[in-house]
Design an enzyme around this catalytic site. Structure first.
Site, mmCIF file in Angstrom:
data_model
loop_
_atom_site.group_PDB
_atom_site.id
_atom_site.type_symbol
_atom_site.label_atom_id
_atom_site.label_comp_id
_atom_site.label_asym_id
_atom_site.label_seq_id
_atom_site.Cartn_x
_atom_site.Cartn_y
_atom_site.Cartn_z
ATOM 1 N N ARG A 66 1.015 -1.263 0.165
ATOM 2 C CA ARG A 66 0.057 0.205 -0.079
ATOM 3 C C ARG A 66 0.855 1.225 -0.110
ATOM 4 O O ARG A 66 1.828 1.498 0.778
ATOM 5 C CB ARG A 66 -1.140 0.252 1.282
ATOM 6 C CG ARG A 66 -1.791 1.268 1.516
ATOM 7 C CD ARG A 66 -3.001 1.087 2.272
ATOM 8 N NE ARG A 66 -3.966 0.098 1.647
ATOM 9 C CZ ARG A 66 -5.144 -0.183 2.501
ATOM 10 N NH1 ARG A 66 -5.318 0.369 3.609
ATOM 11 N NH2 ARG A 66 -5.741 -1.040 1.780
ATOM 12 N N LYS A 102 1.900 -7.672 4.955
ATOM 13 C CA LYS A 102 1.365 -6.551 4.091
ATOM 14 C C LYS A 102 2.850 -5.611 4.246
ATOM 15 O O LYS A 102 3.671 -5.601 4.943
ATOM 16 C CB LYS A 102 0.315 -6.020 4.922
ATOM 17 C CG LYS A 102 -0.550 -5.027 3.884
ATOM 18 C CD LYS A 102 -1.394 -5.961 3.166
ATOM 19 C CE LYS A 102 -2.210 -4.904 2.293
ATOM 20 N NZ LYS A 102 -2.962 -5.896 1.212
ATOM 21 N N ALA A 280 -14.981 -4.437 -0.796
ATOM 22 C CA ALA A 280 -13.720 -4.999 -0.908
ATOM 23 C C ALA A 280 -12.860 -4.159 0.124
ATOM 24 O O ALA A 280 -11.629 -4.598 0.334
ATOM 25 C CB ALA A 280 -13.185 -4.508 -2.131
#
Length: 374
Positions: A66, A102, A280
């Protein structure tokens, strides 16, 4: 598992506020230890990145990168810890042999993203030796992953021309659509969304693809986004979609959060008109207790990490050389997974989130036991 912070280059793992520390957090994340948290800074390119590996019990930790202009390092740490834990559960429920991880890159991709920065990030990922495999997320795309792939082998979701499976947005959207259909079946007795009003919050890569599926199924769609360009694309390609300032406050049958998470607060959970919530976005609940409020109001919520598992299934298929049709078939089975979770929740008298967690934790526990025996 023990939470460890390993600075790969130099960056402060904590700021002056103890609540922002990786180990001694004041929020609920202190109860969810990670295997490893690594910080990296490259002054020449401007890269500041964090990778959180929550679990490698089922396999190497996989999760997107991200790229986002966080207000401060504390916000970035909180986000990466939440997201990585969610990936562990997402992989377990999806039935893929991957763990949860992540990454976040701190900064505005519109102004600081460069080939040099992505190259430095690739070197960072490579130092983790395959414990973490990266993919795309908010602020990164397949073109970026192609660049990252020049510096590390531990990347999926690149463009097909360089051997990847391409953008995962269509499969993520398909998984959300199948989840929404399962929720509609549970709530209204029919999986069809024809005639229902669906509010899509976030019309980026996944939201756009979801709108396409909803319109094809006969739904009426309201949409909103903070990105004017994303909304303009929707206006041009889907003229029947009504653009609004806010969908969560609108009169809806279905609320589909597809932007950043944490939109379901104590307040919004008590005021939202939708009967079904499925989208989502990751980490849709500000705190787990919000789900109880939704349940008390008779609202059917699909746990986010179940609904948005289609992209993970795609990139997991890339690692196993599955065909596009094989991947699609697996993604469509998310309908069955959601149906089973609802059935377990009803049978056990628990919330859907707890039922999904139980399914994931059972698979992880089975893997742990198998490792001990071997």
């Amino acid at each position: 598992m023990t939470l460890t912070a390993e600075p790969v280059n130099s960056v402060a793992a904590h700021n002056s506020d103890d609540s922002a520390g990786v180990f001694d957090r004041a929020d609920y994340l202190r109860n969810y230890p990670h295997e490893q948290v690594s910080f990296f800074q490259d002054p020449e390119s401007g890269l500041k990145a964090i990778v959180a590996i929550h679990s490698t019990t089922l396999g190497p930790a996989l999760g997107g990168t991200r790229f986002y202009p966080y207000a401060d390092e504390s916000a970035a740490v909180t986000d990466v810890l939440r997201l990585s834990r969610g990936m562990t559960y997402k992989a377990a429920v999806a039935g893929v042999d991957l763990g949860g991880g992540k990454a976040v890159i701190i900064g505005d991709p519109a102004t600081v993203k460069s080939d040099e920065l992505l190259g430095a990030y690739a070197k960072f990922v490579q130092t983790l030796g395959g414990r973490y495999i990266t993919a795309g997320d908010v602020g990164t795309n397949s073109d970026d992953l192609d660049i990252i792939g020049r510096g590390t082998e531990f990347v999926v979701g690149r463009n097909a021309k360089v051997g990847g499976s391409g953008d995962s947005a269509p499969m993520t959207a398909l998984g959300v659509f199948q989840s929404m259909a399962a929720a509609a079946q549970a709530h209204w007795g029919s999986r069809s969304l024809a005639g229902k009003t669906v509010g899509v919050e976030g019309t980026g890569k996944v939201g756009y693809e979801l709108i396409k599926l909803l319109l094809a199924d006969g739904a009426s769609v309201l949409a909103t986004d903070v990105n004017a360009a994303a909304l303009d694309r929707v206006k041009t390609d889907f003229p029947s979609v009504k653009i609004v300032d806010s969908v969560i406050d609108a009169d809806l049958d279905v609320y589909a959060p597809c932007a950043m998470g944490a939109t379901l607060t104590d307040s919004s959970a008590r005021s939202i008109t939708a009967d079904v919530i499925c989208g989502a976005a990751n980490n849709q609940l500000t705190v787990p207790e919000v789900e109880a409020i939704l349940s008390e109001r008779g609202i059917t919520w699909v746990p986010d990490y179940v609904a948005n598992g289609g992209g993970l299934i795609q990139v997991a298929g890339e690692l196993k050389d599955l065909t596009a049709q094989q991947v699609k078939d697996q993604v469509e089975k998310i309908f069955d997974t959601v149906t089973e979770i609802f059935a377990k929740a009803k049978a056990d008298g628990i919330l859907a989130g707890d039922a999904a967690d139980a399914v994931a934790e059972a698979r992880i526990a089975k893997a742990v036991q198998s490792h001990k025996q071997n």
